[in-house]
Design an enzyme around this catalytic site. Structure first.
Site, PDB file in Angstrom:
ATOM      1  N   ASN A 184       0.897  -1.312   0.032  1.00  9.10           N
ATOM      2  CA  ASN A 184       0.072   0.059  -0.096  1.00  9.10           C
ATOM      3  C   ASN A 184       0.779   0.959  -0.006  1.00  9.10           C
ATOM      4  OD1 ASN A 184      -1.669   1.911   0.722  1.00  9.10           O
ATOM      5  ND2 ASN A 184      -2.578   0.915   2.401  1.00  9.10           N
ATOM      6  N   ARG A 190      -2.473  -2.076  -3.259  1.00  9.05           N
ATOM      7  CA  ARG A 190      -3.741  -1.127  -3.332  1.00  9.05           C
ATOM      8  C   ARG A 190      -3.554  -0.112  -4.240  1.00  9.05           C
ATOM      9  NH1 ARG A 190      -5.048   3.028   1.125  1.00  9.05           N
ATOM     10  NH2 ARG A 190      -7.352   3.418   0.425  1.00  9.05           N
ATOM     11  N   HIS A 218     -12.554   3.076  -0.039  1.00 11.55           N
ATOM     12  CA  HIS A 218     -12.737   1.780   0.957  1.00 11.55           C
ATOM     13  C   HIS A 218     -13.368   0.677   0.388  1.00 11.55           C
ATOM     14  CE1 HIS A 218     -12.668   5.059   4.313  1.00 11.55           C
ATOM     15  NE2 HIS A 218     -11.746   4.748   4.011  1.00 11.55           N
ATOM     16  N   ARG A 252     -11.810  15.286   7.642  1.00 12.68           N
ATOM     17  CA  ARG A 252     -12.684  15.537   6.549  1.00 12.68           C
ATOM     18  C   ARG A 252     -13.980  16.101   7.093  1.00 12.68           C
ATOM     19  NH1 ARG A 252     -11.063  10.484   3.716  1.00 12.68           N
ATOM     20  NH2 ARG A 252      -9.036  10.918   2.967  1.00 12.68           N
ATOM     21  N   GLU A 276      -8.211  -5.224   5.308  1.00 12.17           N
ATOM     22  CA  GLU A 276      -8.008  -4.988   3.708  1.00 12.17           C
ATOM     23  C   GLU A 276      -6.867  -5.705   3.047  1.00 12.17           C
ATOM     24  OE1 GLU A 276      -8.785  -0.610   5.179  1.00 12.17           O
ATOM     25  OE2 GLU A 276      -9.149  -0.551   3.183  1.00 12.17           O
TER      26      GLU A 276
END
Ligand code: AMP
Length: 404
Positions: free
Chosen positions: A10, A92, A181, A242, A385
């Site tokens: 990743n 990823r 996601h 965010r 993940e």
């Protein structure tokens, strides 16, 4: 020798997270992180399975040096990347646009398409590309697979994926809702079905991925029909830093009246908003601690976070029509019982109830936190993940091997 290992990478702009998994049983052989690549104070933290972590501090100039350092650490544990046991490297990749609906073996055309998507993922896709190219240089003979954060959401109908703006302008600039996601939503929705003893096709699930970034998805029979993030990960829930949803006119207002530039507003909304903007902290543990001490701004931040979450649960309930389970996952979803309790409080009429005792249990296992005969199951399902990326990578590589 059968090759059953998959390295998952990743790659961020200044970091690389990695895990080496053995797909014969899904076990983790090693994991680690290289941070602050390109700075004087780079750090590599490597943890072999069952062993103590090793840390290295110094300067790591670029991704190439980072991956070589990772390869060295793996070699010290007898897990070198030159091993014939390594079957593939899974990457990823944040943005796959409309084009990539599934994990994909990387070739020049795939690289070109990921590059073409840079305008819609200016921070992430260039870093992902660097990681891929570096890994290709290290093991040119090995299959490299891209697993896209957006892929699971490509099943969204146009009614959910389109913004209500001029179609020509939207198409010209590829403006639509992509969602992110995706590997987590895919993994958790499947694991939730398993927890209920059903196949994914049989159940409708609302997945709430609540980490520092946060997103919700509505999954009907194993296929995503709506998700809260959009063109970028900024839309939707209140997150650590965010804003999530707001009137887009706030942006023109900040430009015209506040004299701010597009870049300044980008930073404001992505890095200085959400929980940190509201109360100065983005860690839910700290926010809960402050609430316990009577801190009003922490309480208000929590209330705004929960209000938004509840709105999405209600919206996705309506989108799905019938809901079998609501699944909480990621750092906040897996650990913060007060968030889970508050998110479903008052939704008894929708069949959503949390059992206080079950909700208080701490565990790394998927589990139900609703009472036994509840109409809708409420679940905590730890996400993974890396395992999902490795699983998809391995399935693709072994599948194509069997065809040849
Ligand atoms: P993630 O992005 O999934 O790694 O989630 C990171 C976030 O999870 C942190 O910013 C914390 O807010 C939250 N978190 C982690 N552990 C806990 C905990 N024990 N209680 C509450 N929140 C937690």
């Amino acid at each position: 020798m059968t090759s059953s290992r998959v390295l998952v990478l990743n790659s961020g702009s200044s970091s690389v997270k990695y895990q080496l998994l053995d797909m014969s049983d899904g076990s983790r052989l090693a994991m680690g992180l290289v941070e602050r690549i390109g700075e004087e104070t780079s750090r590599l933290k490597h943890t072999p399975a069952g062993g103590a972590s090793r840390e290295w501090n110094g300067s790591i100039a670029d991704h190439d040096a980072a991956l070589k350092a990772v390869a060295e650490e793996l070699s010290r544990d007898g897990l070198g990347l030159d091993s014939p046991e390594l079957a593939a490297i899974g990457h990823r990749v944040v943005h796959g646009g409309k084009h990539f609906t599934e994990p994909t073996v990387i070739d020049d055309a795939v690289l070109a398409e990921i590059e073409r998507l840079i305008p819609v993922a200016p921070l992430h896709n260039p870093a992902n590309l660097t990681g891929i190219r570096t890994a290709q240089a290290l093991r040119p003979d090995l299959p490299q697979v891209a697993v896209f954060d957006t892929a699971f959401h490509t099943t969204m109908p146009e009614s959910a994926a389109r913004y209500a703006i001029d179609v020509e302008t939207a198409d010209e600039h590829r403006i639509r809702r992509y969602g992110f996601h995706g590997t987590s939503h895919a993994y958790v929705s499947r694991a939730t079905a398993e927890l209920l003893g059903k196949s994914p096709e049989e159940v409708n699930v609302i997945v709430l991925h609540l980490g520092n970034g946060a997103s919700a998805s509505a999954v009907r029979g194993g296929r995503c029909v709506d998700t809260s993030m959009g063109l970028t990960p900024l839309e939707g829930l209140v997150m650590g830093t965010r804003s999530g949803d707001m009137d887009p006119a706030v942006i023109f207002h900040l430009m015209r009246v506040g004299g701010m530039s597009a870049d300044e507003i980008d930073t404001l909304l992505n890095k200085k908003s959400g929980l940190i903007g509201l109360c100065g902290d983005n860690d839910m543990r700290e926010i809960r601690r402050r609430i316990d001490e009577g801190d009003e701004s922490a309480q208000l931040a929590f209330d705004i976070y929960i209000h938004r979450l509840k709105k999405y649960i209600g919206a996705y309930y309506a989108v799905l029509g019938r809901v079998d389970a609501v699944a909480f996952t990621a750092g906040v979803g897996e650990n913060a019982s007060p968030v889970r309790e508050a998110a479903v409080a008052g939704l008894e009429e929708l069949g959503l109830v949390v059992d206080g005792e079950l909700n208080a249990v701490r565990s790394d296992e998927p589990r139900l936190i609703s009472p036994e005969h509840a109409r809708v199951a409420v679940a905590v399902v730890p996400t993974d993940e890396e395992l999902e990326i490795a699983t998809q990578t391995y399935a693709l590589v072994k599948g194509s091997e069997n065809l040849t």
